[in-house]
Design an enzyme around this catalytic site. Sequence first.
Site, short mmCIF file in Angstrom:
data_model
loop_
_atom_site.label_atom_id
_atom_site.label_comp_id
_atom_site.label_asym_id
_atom_site.label_seq_id
_atom_site.Cartn_x
_atom_site.Cartn_y
_atom_site.Cartn_z
N ARG A 175 -17.76 -30.82 13.85
CA ARG A 175 -16.54 -30.46 13.11
C ARG A 175 -15.31 -30.47 13.99
O ARG A 175 -14.19 -30.58 13.49
CB ARG A 175 -16.73 -29.10 12.44
CG ARG A 175 -17.57 -29.21 11.17
CD ARG A 175 -17.63 -27.91 10.41
NE ARG A 175 -18.55 -26.96 11.01
CZ ARG A 175 -19.87 -26.99 10.84
NH1 ARG A 175 -20.42 -27.94 10.12
NH2 ARG A 175 -20.63 -26.10 11.41
N HIS B 32 -11.63 -31.56 12.84
CA HIS B 32 -10.45 -30.70 13.00
C HIS B 32 -9.40 -31.38 13.87
O HIS B 32 -8.20 -31.12 13.70
CB HIS B 32 -10.86 -29.36 13.59
CG HIS B 32 -11.51 -28.45 12.60
ND1 HIS B 32 -11.24 -27.09 12.53
CD2 HIS B 32 -12.42 -28.69 11.62
CE1 HIS B 32 -11.96 -26.55 11.56
NE2 HIS B 32 -12.68 -27.51 11.00
N ASP B 33 -9.82 -32.22 14.79
CA ASP B 33 -8.86 -32.96 15.60
C ASP B 33 -8.15 -34.01 14.76
O ASP B 33 -6.92 -34.11 14.76
CB ASP B 33 -9.58 -33.62 16.78
CG ASP B 33 -8.62 -34.42 17.67
OD1 ASP B 33 -7.54 -33.87 17.99
OD2 ASP B 33 -8.94 -35.55 18.04
N VAL C 61 -5.27 -33.14 12.19
CA VAL C 61 -4.00 -32.62 12.70
C VAL C 61 -3.45 -33.62 13.72
O VAL C 61 -4.03 -33.83 14.77
CB VAL C 61 -4.18 -31.24 13.38
CG1 VAL C 61 -2.82 -30.68 13.80
CG2 VAL C 61 -4.90 -30.28 12.45
N ASP D 187 -6.36 -37.56 18.19
CA ASP D 187 -5.67 -37.74 19.47
C ASP D 187 -6.06 -36.69 20.51
O ASP D 187 -5.39 -36.56 21.54
CB ASP D 187 -4.16 -37.70 19.26
CG ASP D 187 -3.65 -36.33 18.82
OD1 ASP D 187 -4.49 -35.48 18.41
OD2 ASP D 187 -2.43 -36.09 18.89
N ASN E 72 -9.46 -22.75 13.46
CA ASN E 72 -10.18 -23.27 14.62
C ASN E 72 -10.86 -22.20 15.45
O ASN E 72 -11.57 -22.54 16.42
CB ASN E 72 -9.21 -24.07 15.52
CG ASN E 72 -8.91 -25.45 14.97
OD1 ASN E 72 -9.76 -26.07 14.32
ND2 ASN E 72 -7.71 -25.94 15.20
N HIS F 38 -21.68 -29.81 6.15
CA HIS F 38 -22.00 -28.39 6.10
C HIS F 38 -23.51 -28.15 6.05
O HIS F 38 -23.95 -27.01 5.97
CB HIS F 38 -21.35 -27.73 4.88
CG HIS F 38 -19.86 -27.60 5.01
ND1 HIS F 38 -19.05 -27.22 3.96
CD2 HIS F 38 -19.03 -27.81 6.06
CE1 HIS F 38 -17.79 -27.19 4.35
NE2 HIS F 38 -17.74 -27.55 5.63
N ASP G 62 -26.60 -23.69 5.66
CA ASP G 62 -27.70 -24.34 4.93
C ASP G 62 -28.98 -23.60 5.32
O ASP G 62 -29.73 -24.04 6.20
CB ASP G 62 -27.77 -25.81 5.33
CG ASP G 62 -28.78 -26.60 4.51
OD1 ASP G 62 -29.52 -25.99 3.73
OD2 ASP G 62 -28.84 -27.84 4.68
N ASP H 90 -29.67 -32.93 6.94
CA ASP H 90 -30.47 -33.41 5.81
C ASP H 90 -29.66 -33.30 4.52
O ASP H 90 -28.44 -33.16 4.55
CB ASP H 90 -31.79 -32.62 5.71
CG ASP H 90 -31.58 -31.11 5.63
OD1 ASP H 90 -30.50 -30.68 5.14
OD2 ASP H 90 -32.47 -30.36 6.05
#
Length: 330
Positions: free
Chosen positions: A66, A70-71, A74, A78, A96, A194, A249, A257
């Site tokens: 993730r 998240h990079d 935004v 980069d 974050n 997720h 999960d 899975d």
Amino acid sequence: MATSRVSKHFLFQLIFLALIAFNRANGRSLTPDFYKHTCPNLVYTIKTVVDEVMSVAPTLGGPLMRMHFHDCFVRGCDGSVLLDTPNKTEKYAIPNLSIRGFQIIDKVKSAVEKVCPGIVSCADVLAAVARDVTVALNGPSWEVEFGRRDGRVSTVNEALANLLSPFANISTLKQGFQAKGLSVKDLVVLSGGHTVGTSHCAAFNNRLYNFTGKGIQNDDADPTLDYEYVPKLKSKCKFGDRNTLVEMDPGSFKTFDLSYFSLVAKRRGLFQSDAALLDDSETRAYVKLHALKDKAGFFKDFADSMIKMGRIGVLTGTQGEIRKVCTKVN
């Protein structure tokens, strides 16, 4: 007045199309062979470190996957999420704070610098690590495209404005993905990530207690959450608990899975943003399709969407820089 509204709408459409075109143009300059001559052992070097980490700390797989997401959401992919100036950069934004594993990226970057000093960007390291942890968790593989350069700017406010909330409804989710040039299908596919990892109670506690805001604590859960599942979640997250970690999960949170889609279809998705996937005909159809265990189809789709996401707003050519250390600009 009507003409003004039409003009503004037309202008917005032009800007949106230009943004997508820019992203795609930049994305085309990425290639799996980018470091073929300048750092031929790159893929092996990164995989060696990742496999070593995952053998002793598999729970870092979800957060590291993730981190790339998240990079990219935004300022584009980069490496800006890695910059470290306390209370000012993206990593200190509330969305974050649950991301772990920054020290692993530093470890990978150090290994890469030893074999190819000053050649490989932190943004490319993030992309490769995301693929390698997915594979280590028995998920799909894909050819990572390289050629990104690192940005020099990272702010808390931009992270807050661009990262999608676990409390988001389906309209907000679709708009957020569309703004990055991603499709509705990409939204559902990447939500499937997720299937691995954990979450703090703070991200879904509001669904268990006083959901309507009427001050009722015990019998006021989110009606879109399976009522038989609510007591199980309450046994893990007490009222006001923000810090306890819960498997996203349950039972297979260390394995990539299809269980996530089965949970969502049964109204047992942990977040409101998971439940929201049932509120749209297209996203609901995809959830139900993969709840029927179309593993090969989902794995291919996930690989395709990760490649596509990895092209968002990339810096290439002479843009940005190649950071020597991922936590600070050169």
